[in-house]
Design an enzyme around this catalytic site. Structure first.
Site, PDB file in Angstrom:
ATOM      1  N   GLU A 166       1.563  -6.231  10.332  1.00  0.00           N
ATOM      2  CA  GLU A 166       1.272  -4.815  10.585  1.00  0.00           C
ATOM      3  C   GLU A 166       2.318  -4.354  11.588  1.00  0.00           C
ATOM      4  OE1 GLU A 166      -1.224  -3.078   9.201  1.00  0.00           O
ATOM      5  OE2 GLU A 166      -2.036  -4.765   8.073  1.00  0.00           O
TER       6      GLU A 166
ATOM      7  N   ASN B 107      -3.570  -5.426  -2.766  1.00  0.00           N
ATOM      8  CA  ASN B 107      -3.852  -6.547  -1.867  1.00  0.00           C
ATOM      9  C   ASN B 107      -5.300  -7.036  -1.981  1.00  0.00           C
ATOM     10  OD1 ASN B 107      -2.719  -8.394  -0.054  1.00  0.00           O
ATOM     11  ND2 ASN B 107      -3.645  -7.340   1.712  1.00  0.00           N
ATOM     12  N   ARG B 108      -5.938  -6.680  -3.092  1.00  0.00           N
ATOM     13  CA  ARG B 108      -7.265  -7.230  -3.438  1.00  0.00           C
ATOM     14  C   ARG B 108      -7.261  -7.687  -4.896  1.00  0.00           C
ATOM     15  NH1 ARG B 108      -6.883  -5.819   1.040  1.00  0.00           N
ATOM     16  NH2 ARG B 108      -8.334  -4.681   2.394  1.00  0.00           N
TER      17      ARG B 108
ATOM     18  N   HIS C 271       3.002  -4.109   6.374  1.00  0.00           N
ATOM     19  CA  HIS C 271       1.991  -3.057   6.253  1.00  0.00           C
ATOM     20  C   HIS C 271       2.084  -2.125   7.455  1.00  0.00           C
ATOM     21  CE1 HIS C 271      -0.501  -4.849   2.917  1.00  0.00           C
ATOM     22  NE2 HIS C 271       0.253  -5.883   3.243  1.00  0.00           N
TER      23      HIS C 271
ATOM     24  N   TYR D  53     -11.041  -9.158   9.970  1.00  0.00           N
ATOM     25  CA  TYR D  53     -12.074  -8.773   8.999  1.00  0.00           C
ATOM     26  C   TYR D  53     -11.728  -9.453   7.685  1.00  0.00           C
ATOM     27  CZ  TYR D  53      -8.599  -5.330   7.482  1.00  0.00           C
ATOM     28  OH  TYR D  53      -7.446  -4.727   7.052  1.00  0.00           O
TER      29      TYR D  53
ATOM     30  N   HIS E 220       0.858  -1.184   0.000  1.00  0.00           N
ATOM     31  CA  HIS E 220       0.000   0.000   0.000  1.00  0.00           C
ATOM     32  C   HIS E 220       0.900   1.241   0.000  1.00  0.00           C
ATOM     33  CE1 HIS E 220      -3.155  -2.859   1.754  1.00  0.00           C
ATOM     34  NE2 HIS E 220      -3.444  -2.613   0.488  1.00  0.00           N
ATOM     35  N   GLY E 221       0.642   2.112  -0.965  1.00  0.00           N
ATOM     36  CA  GLY E 221       1.547   3.242  -1.172  1.00  0.00           C
ATOM     37  C   GLY E 221       1.675   4.162   0.020  1.00  0.00           C
ATOM     38  N   ASP E 222       0.625   4.195   0.845  1.00  0.00           N
ATOM     39  CA  ASP E 222       0.663   5.102   1.998  1.00  0.00           C
ATOM     40  C   ASP E 222       1.131   4.401   3.270  1.00  0.00           C
ATOM     41  OD1 ASP E 222      -1.526   3.482   2.284  1.00  0.00           O
ATOM     42  OD2 ASP E 222      -2.877   5.066   2.993  1.00  0.00           O
ATOM     43  N   GLU E 223       1.799   3.265   3.116  1.00  0.00           N
ATOM     44  CA  GLU E 223       2.363   2.555   4.264  1.00  0.00           C
ATOM     45  C   GLU E 223       3.865   2.367   4.029  1.00  0.00           C
ATOM     46  OE1 GLU E 223      -1.909   0.285   4.728  1.00  0.00           O
ATOM     47  OE2 GLU E 223      -0.107  -0.952   4.552  1.00  0.00           O
TER      48      GLU E 223
HETATM   49 ZN   LIG Z   1      -1.537  -2.229   4.030  1.00  0.00          ZN
END
Ligand SMILES: [Zn+2]
Length: 489
Positions: free
Chosen positions: A308, A186-187, A226, A286, A125-128
């Site tokens: 994470e 990631n989807r 992440h 989730y 994810h680009g913002d992580e």
């Molecule tokens: Zn992520």
């Protein structure tokens, strides 16, 4: 004289089957480095993995982080500085044409060896962005310490470690979760329950690069890094009915072990208030669909965790050294687990001594591990402290099963399969099923020399065992004759 030979054969056989397993240890779980002391903490309370677009952080927050150009330069500089144990390669390009650079770390980078491979992927994810920073630190730490630190040395000598710091450089450049086509990577993988992402033409180039990568390299395990929480997440990530509950995969116990290894080696992940022991089953947190983790396990033969590593997605750059220290031991221990635990070995044919790239299954676990095409080595991660029935098979050969007591150390179990055609008592009625126990160094010696030596040893052991069996049968026959006579009389 015969009795003496019988005793000699018995002793040799016993040495192979009983004593060597103890020598085979590749280091104990207790040798994993433990979390260090420290006072700072950042507990996992947030759930930022949700796919909603969040407010982009200000440019101000990115100060001190590597830009994409910085990262590329740092990786090139690294492989120049540590050329002896690393190489740089690309697995493809992002939507905007940025190379997806990978550093491989090994004492023989770029070569195929009978060793497990591990991959770390950051910045899905680009913002992580914390993961991409930590992965460069990991590479540099290993390079600086592999000649003096036992764990770093173990990794360099026995594992091929592949590090992809940024899968989503386009998203990073605009501080956004999704890639340049606004797709959550990631989807974007094929899903086991729902026919989504099946259109190859619509799959993102970053996703395709990962899928092709797993076709080229046989990874035993991996982790993606992440941000937004503090927890080690393991499969399954989704449920068949889309409801949220604990949904374990066939290797649930092994995944719990691996996730716990990470969280307990971490400075404070296991103290999480939200997640017991700092780990979670993905679907119970989730459910998501089209994730990279489940696809790796199902289609890549690769045990992947989703880690994470920071509650705050954009902590101040000045906090990065602390976050690195909190994760350093976890990151090293997770890679080292590939050789410190589990069942490992190679599969050979009895007739020619050639490696057989067969299949390995464990009784009670509906999952198959493939041996490598080149050396027929397999690496089966399993939860320690249990007894396992391990079966190796290959088309045209009779499957063979051995029972392994997996303690805190790794066990080596080599299999010698008998061709179906020659089976039936003419060549061998049985051979030493429990050939596991060869010391790691011995295995490496075989691996790195030639198969002829291995085959010669196999023939010697088989012959001695044959003598032993014949002797036992002879004794039994005599006993029967004796007892018959006594009955008759
Ligand atoms: Zn992520």
């Amino acid at each position: 004289m015969i009795k003496l030979r019988f005793v000699q054969s018995l002793l040799f056989f016993t040495a192979i089957c009983v004593f060597l397993p103890k020598i085979a240890a590749r280091g104990g779980h207790s040798d994993y480095i433990q979390p260090g002391d420290g006072n700072a903490s950042f507990h996992g309370t947030a759930r930022h993995l949700f796919a909603q677009e969040e407010k982009r952080p200000s440019v101000e927050l990115t100060r001190g982080y590597m830009t994409n150009a910085d990262l590329e330069k740092a990786m090139k500089d690294f492989t120049k500085r540590c050329s002896k144990i690393s190489r740089l390669y690309s697995i493809g390009k992002s939507v905007n044409g940025f190379p997806l650079w990978v550093i491989e770390i090994s004492d023989r980078p770029g070569e195929i060896e009978a060793e497990p491979a591990f991959k770390y992927i950051g910045n899905v994810h680009g913002d992580e962005p914390v993961g991409r920073e930590l992965l460069l630190r990991l590479a540099n730490w290993i390079c600086d310490n592999y000649e003096k630190d036992p764990l770093a040395k173990l990794i360099v000598e026995n594992v091929h470690l592949h590090i992809l710091p940024s899968l989503n450089p386009d998203g990073f450049s605009v501080r956004r979760r999704n890639n340049a086509n606004n797709v959550d990577l990631n989807r974007d993988f094929p899903d086991q329950f729902f026919l989504i992402n099946e259109d190859l033409s619509l799959r993102q180039p970053e996703t395709t690069a990962i899928m092709n990568w797993l076709r080229e390299i046989r990874f035993t395990a991996s982790a993606t890094l992440h941000g937004g929480a503090l927890v080690a997440n393991f499969p399954w990530d989704g449920t068949e009915d889309k409801r949220k509950y604990y949904y374990g995969c066939p290797d649930d116990q092994t995944f719990r072990f691996l996730a716990s290894l990470y969280s307990k080696s971490h400075r404070n992940m296991s103290f999480s208030i939200e997640f017991e022991d700092g780990i979670t089953n993905g679907a119970s947190w989730y459910p998501i669909y089209g994730g990279m983790q489940d696809w790796n396990y199902i289609h890549g033969g690769c045990f992947e965790l989703t880690l994470e590593i920071s509650d705050n997605k954009w902590p101040r750059a000045s906090e990065l050294p602390t976050i690195w220290e909190y994760n350093r031991k976890s990151m090293l221990n997770l890679v080292a687990s590939l050789v410190k635990t589990g069942v490992h070995g190679r599969i050979f044919s009895l007739d020619q001594g050639k490696p057989l790239p067969g299949l390995v299954v464990v009784k009670g676990i509906n999952y198959t591990v493939k041996a490598h095409q080149a050396y027929a080595d397999y690496h089966r991660l399993l939860e320690p402290g249990k007894i396992y029935e391990v079966t190796a098979s290959s088309p045209g050969y009779k499957p063979k099963t051995t029972t392994v007591w997996l303690g805190e150390n790794a066990v080596t179990a080599d299999f010698i399969l008998i061709p179906e055609a020659s089976y039936g008592g003419k060549l061998l009625r049985s051979s030493c099923d429990c050939s596991y126990g060869q010391p790691l160094l011995l295995t490496r010696f075989f691996t790195e020399t030639n198969n002829g030596i291995t085959f010669a040893l196999v023939v010697v052991v088989a012959f001695l065992f044959f003598l032993l069996q014949r002797r036992v049968r002879s004794n039994l026959w005599k006993q029967r004759q004796s007892s018959r006579r006594s009955i008759t009389v």
